[in-house]
Scaffold this active site. Structure first.
Site, PDB file in Angstrom:
ATOM      1  N   ALA A 282     -13.640  50.201 -46.077  1.00 22.43           N
ATOM      2  CA  ALA A 282     -15.010  50.713 -46.025  1.00 22.43           C
ATOM      3  C   ALA A 282     -15.619  50.842 -47.425  1.00 22.43           C
ATOM      4  O   ALA A 282     -16.815  50.603 -47.603  1.00 22.43           O
ATOM      5  CB  ALA A 282     -15.033  52.068 -45.322  1.00 22.43           C
ATOM      6  N   CYS A 340     -12.558  65.541 -41.752  1.00 18.90           N
ATOM      7  CA  CYS A 340     -11.551  66.236 -40.940  1.00 18.90           C
ATOM      8  C   CYS A 340     -10.451  66.806 -41.825  1.00 18.90           C
ATOM      9  O   CYS A 340      -9.353  67.096 -41.355  1.00 18.90           O
ATOM     10  CB  CYS A 340     -10.994  65.319 -39.857  1.00 18.90           C
ATOM     11  SG  CYS A 340     -10.253  63.822 -40.499  1.00 18.90           S
TER      12      CYS A 340
END
Ligand code: SAH
Length: 396
Positions: A282, A340
């Site tokens: 990414a 997270c």
């Protein structure tokens, strides 16, 4: 030694350390203990030997004791039965459990069952057993879980490893415990049918904790170009597609995850010509995106800070992908940023998002602070259980 039988050996705290227990935090680090745990189940006592709590213990894990109850009483079948029933009752009250759903039945400390995670995927249950003490007690709790599960239509039981087992000196596991599994399982999430590979998927197979946010994306994607970065098996993508998105891209480094995303896209009756696969890192791929070319952008990276010492590096990594996400978002478009990492608290997370937007030269409105769903509760006494943070932004 296997001390599964009550009364478990007494483990004493250092003088004064019993004050820690008054806040009913379930974790005790080795530094607070007068000695090294000699058994995997202990009765935790103050320096004079008064028993204050009962829990699991490890001689190798710095997180040495996890408390299950703050009284001098055994972790027997009746105890587990009650905690399991309480956990499931919450999911039923909130209408999250059902024969076709994906739902976390037990979330460790959040359900006062430290170290145990149980996820339901339709007719299958996936367990993660994280401590040596729970292993010692397996014959006590397993029949109770089995009974409850069977009564709720579960016929397949899978066990997956949990990060944390190594610290407890346990081997990693990946096995079918009971029943038969022909292949992946399909769950229903809102309008979407989503496929979950219980044996090979990441974690327990799926990221149930993003359910509500996937549903929201589905509601607001009509006519939009949607970029799902760190998209795994395309949950956000499929909801966007079903919600009427004009084009959807799923970006992930995992080829098997993207294969599944493409299969699920078709399974849900969507047109393959409207779905784009972006496979790779990414950090690299998002740099190549045309600025302002996506109307809805989801950035849901894995936990970059697995430990507290990683925080500075993780902050920069989050900031970088959020910046790339903001840059790709159209003017007036919507951007979701998530973390997270439990170690990155809400304030630091928001700072990472804010810095990212400033660096991208973009302004934003906060539409909502997002967190983990109701089937991932955390205990007020255990703030560490709060891990999933999100900011939903409109970007100018
Ligand atoms: N949003 C997903 C869950 C994402 S989990 C859902 O709703 O189901 C994080 C994902 O990031 C994983 O699928 C993992 O394969 C992927 N990933 C991890 N590092 C990555 C990287 N550097 N580049 C692209 N994808 C990455």
């Amino acid at each position: 030694m296997n001390h599964a039988h009550w009364p478990y050996p007494i483990l004493r705290l250092k003088p004064g350390k019993e004050a820690l227990l008054s806040k009913q935090h379930p974790w005790m680090y080795s530094g607070a203990l007068a000695g090294i745990p000699a058994s995997t189940l202990v009765r935790l006592a103050d320096a004079s030997g008064n028993v204050l709590a009962v829990g699991t213990a490890s001689s190798s894990n710095p997180l040495a004791v996890r408390v299950f109850r703050f009284e001098d009483a055994p972790l027997d079948a009746a105890f587990f039965k009650e905690r399991f029933q309480q956990a499931l009752a919450l999911r039923k009250t909130l209408a999250l459990d059902g024969p076709e759903t994906g739902c976390r039945w037990i979330f460790g400390e959040g359900d006062r069952l430290p170290g145990l995670v149980v996820d339901r995927y339709s007719h299958a249950l996936v367990l993660q057993v994280g401590t040596a003490g729970l292993e010692t007690l397996r014959e006590v709790w397993w029949p109770e879980l089995l009974d409850l599960a069977k009564a709720n239509g579960i016929s397949v039981f899978v066990e997956r490893s949990q990060s944390g087992r190594k610290e407890e000196g346990l081997e990693l596991v990946n096995r079918l415990l009971k029943g038969s599994l022909a292949g992946p399982v399909t769950i229903r999430e809102g309008a979407a049918n989503l496929t979950v590979d219980l044996m090979k998927g990441q974690k327990t197979g799926f990221f149930l904790d993003q359910r509500e946010h996937r549903l929201t994306v589905g509601r607001v994607s009509g006519g939009s170009r949607v970029l799902n970065a760190f998209g795994y098996t395309g949950g956000f993508s499929i909801h966007a597609g079903l919600g009427g998105a004009s084009a959807v891209a799923t970006l992930d480094s995992s080829a098997p995850a993207l294969d599944q995303a493409e299969r699920d896209w078709v399974l849900n009756g969507l047109d393959p010509a409207q779905h784009m696969r972006m496979q790779g890192d990414a950090f690299e791929l998002m740099r190549e995106l045309e600025p302002e070319s996506w109307d809805r952008v989801i950035v849901d990276p894995p936990a970059f800070a697995k430990q507290r010492k990683d925080l500075d590096k993780a902050f920069k990594a989050y900031k970088d992908v959020f910046r790339l996400g903001a840059r790709a978002t159209s003017r007036g478009g919507l951007l979701w940023c998530f973390s997270c990492s439990q170690h990155l608290d809400r304030a630091r997370f928001q700072e990472a998002v804010w810095t990212a937007l400033l660096e991208a030269g973009r302004e934003a409105q906060v539409l909502a602070h997002l967190g983990q769903p109701f089937d991932h509760p955390y205990s007020l006494n255990h703030p560490e259980g709060f891990y999933l943070k999100g900011l939903w932004l409109r970007v100018f």
